[in-house]
Design a protein around this motif. Structure first.
Motif, mmCIF file in Angstrom:
data_model
loop_
_atom_site.group_PDB
_atom_site.id
_atom_site.type_symbol
_atom_site.label_atom_id
_atom_site.label_comp_id
_atom_site.label_asym_id
_atom_site.label_seq_id
_atom_site.Cartn_x
_atom_site.Cartn_y
_atom_site.Cartn_z
ATOM 1 N N SER A 194 -98.111 -17.868 -20.253
ATOM 2 C CA SER A 194 -97.177 -18.734 -20.969
ATOM 3 C C SER A 194 -97.363 -18.542 -22.464
ATOM 4 C CB SER A 194 -97.399 -20.203 -20.599
ATOM 5 O OG SER A 194 -96.597 -21.059 -21.402
ATOM 6 N N THR A 198 -96.126 -24.270 -21.935
ATOM 7 C CA THR A 198 -95.280 -24.895 -20.921
ATOM 8 C C THR A 198 -95.135 -23.966 -19.726
ATOM 9 O OG1 THR A 198 -93.233 -24.003 -21.864
ATOM 10 C CG2 THR A 198 -94.001 -26.128 -22.702
ATOM 11 N N GLU A 199 -94.710 -24.524 -18.594
ATOM 12 C CA GLU A 199 -94.613 -23.703 -17.389
ATOM 13 C C GLU A 199 -93.517 -22.648 -17.532
ATOM 14 O OE1 GLU A 199 -95.091 -25.324 -13.245
ATOM 15 O OE2 GLU A 199 -92.958 -24.805 -13.157
ATOM 16 N N LYS A 200 -93.861 -21.403 -17.244
ATOM 17 C CA LYS A 200 -92.925 -20.288 -17.289
ATOM 18 C C LYS A 200 -92.827 -19.695 -15.885
ATOM 19 C CE LYS A 200 -92.623 -20.619 -21.798
ATOM 20 N NZ LYS A 200 -91.410 -21.153 -22.451
ATOM 21 N N ASN A 225 -100.221 -21.967 -16.515
ATOM 22 C CA ASN A 225 -98.821 -22.344 -16.763
ATOM 23 C C ASN A 225 -97.825 -21.246 -16.403
ATOM 24 O OD1 ASN A 225 -99.410 -24.982 -17.787
ATOM 25 N ND2 ASN A 225 -100.094 -24.016 -19.691
#
Length: 474
Positions: A194, A198-200, A225
């Motif tokens: 990431s 944030t979550e990718k 993430n």
């Protein structure tokens, strides 16, 4: 994270300096200033560079590029770089690299048929990266990385045609879509991460195969993430991940990384998994066969973990994790979680591991029963093979409102061997007052020894007659 922050700061400085230089040059040229035009002039438009190879294959030669501005230069940080279909000139580009901030985007279009080679002892950073044709080459395993901080879109072409296996850092998510009946090939290690914490998510789709052609073990890393979702289809489900040498197809899940399969059908991948802090999951009604292990190496291995590193295997009922082509599944810590599937009926709430299951620590756990219609559905964790249970908890639950004999169960379709550190943790669930009763919570074809698991206070354990498992009593 630090590198990303430095990259962004450096890019801002460079863009500011370039804009200032352009304005100064225009002011000193003696041209009469026109306020409207100066205020809105096209420095807001990113420079777009298209490879022509007009005079050579050298990436640093401005004569090999066409661009949408009057600058006589090769592309650098903040620019959009494009390789498309070519009829003349050198199709190959040698020595391409960025500075720390990286290109705004890099595209190898579907019509491109050359090879873009990264400069030796250098790196290539970019925002978006679209790979649809041609090939990109990393001439060194350790010092020619590709870092993608925007969206990665891979539909064609070769990701590292060099024999050396470089690293490709996919930090912004994206899509990997092998063409129907075709193959996408990489000799690099794919590292999913990431760029901003944030979550990718990277979605793998299509009707083809991704060939992992690297000759060393580390084929895929999934870091914090990052989430990779693989498709499973009911009809014509292809093998997604294939290795030149199946023994080399190692997938490593780091802390807070996620690797999953979703859908209905069966898929067979040349991978073996070491989960040292992430989540490996199956959902829908997926059957996933991992063929990357062997007789001495588990197809799925989960480490002991810690308060920070919490490796988890999560299997939805209706799903099967098949590790029968290897030594099986080895659980050394943290959690195996069985979750319910509302799409299934009361009697189909079974999650399965096929092959030998060895557990030395951690726990097998369940959520509360799933409400299906007007009735609670209880879950079964099934091992289609032998189970070696030397340590760790089986955290079951049973009906606490009335003594109906309902409980979450562990079913072993083979021989169960129990060690001194094996424990059944029993809890009344389902609401209502706690009641006394007897529940068959572990069943098996046979037990290999007479050792009883321990249990928590207030409960007792007894063997089911004919060595067919264990009961808990309250």
């Amino acid at each position: 994270m630090l590198r990303t922050a430095v990259s962004r700061f450096a890019q801002l400085l460079r863009n500011s300096a370039r804009a200032s230089n352009v304005r100064n040059a225009r002011t000193s040229s003696g041209r009469k200033a026109r306020l409207g035009l100066e205020q809105f002039e096209a420095r807001e438009v990113l420079a777009a560079f298209t490879w022509t190879g007009a005079v050579s294959a050298v990436a640093s030669d401005p004569d090999n590029w066409s661009n949408n501005e009057s600058d006589y230069r090769a592309p650098t940080d903040g620019d959009d770089v494009y390789f498309g279909a070519m009829s003349s000139g050198s199709h190959d580009c040698e020595g391409l690299h960025s500075d720390i901030a990286g290109f705004n985007s890099l595209t190898l279009a579907a019509g491109y048929d050359g090879t873009v080679t990264i400069a030796a002892d250098n790196f290539l950073n970019t925002g978006d990266f679209t790979l649809a044709g041609g090939a990109i080459a990393q001439p060194s395993e350790l010092i020619t990385p590709i870092e993608i901080n925007g969206l990665f879109t891979w539909t064609g072409g070769v990701l590292n045609s060099n024999v050396y296996g470089g690293g490709v850092y996919i930090n912004g998510g994206g899509t990997i879509t092998p063409p129907q009946g075709g193959t996408l090939t990489t000799r690099s290690t794919l590292v999913f991460g990431s760029s901003d914490g944030t979550e990718k998510t990277t979605a793998v789709d299509g009707q083809g195969t991704v060939l992992l052609a690297k000759t060393s073990d580390n084929a895929i890393f999934v870091n914090q993430n990052a989430k990779v979702v693989n498709p499973v289809r009911q009809v014509g489900s292809p093998q997604v991940w294939k290795c030149v040498d199946p023994a080399k197809g190692l997938l490593t899940l780091d802390v807070a990384g996620q690797w999953g399969y979703a859908g209905t059908g069966t898929i067979e991948d040349d991978l073996r998994v070491i989960n040292q802090g992430g989540t490996f999951y199956l959902e829908g009604q997926a059957t996933v066969k991992l063929t990357g292990g062997n007789a001495t190496t588990p197809g799925y291995a989960q480490t002991s973990g810690s308060w920070l590193f919490k490796p988890t295997l999560q299997i939805m009922t209706g799903c099967v994790l098949d590790v029968s082509a290897s030594k099986g599944a080895l659980i050394s810590g943290v959690a195996v979680q069985i979750v319910g599937n509302a799409a299934l009926g009361l009697n189909a709430q079974t999650a399965t591991i096929k092959g030998t299951y060895e557990m030395t620590g951690g726990s097998i756990g369940f959520p509360s029963p799933l409400f299906v219609g007007t009735t609670f559905a209880w879950f079964t964790f099934k091992v289609d093979g032998d189970a070696l249970w030397s340590g760790g908890d089986f955290a079951t639950g049973m009906e606490g409102a009335v003594n109906m004999g309902q409980a979450h169960r562990w079913e072993v379709k083979g021989k169960l061997t129990v060690g001194a550190n094996a424990k059944i943790v029993a809890t009344n669930v389902g609401g209502g007052q706690q009641v006394n009763g007897t529940w068959d919570v572990i069943t098996c074809d046979s037990t290999a020894n007479a050792t009883l698991p321990t249990t928590n206070a207030g409960w007792t354990i007894e063997a089911i007659p004919n060595q067919k498992g264990f009961r808990v009593k309250k």
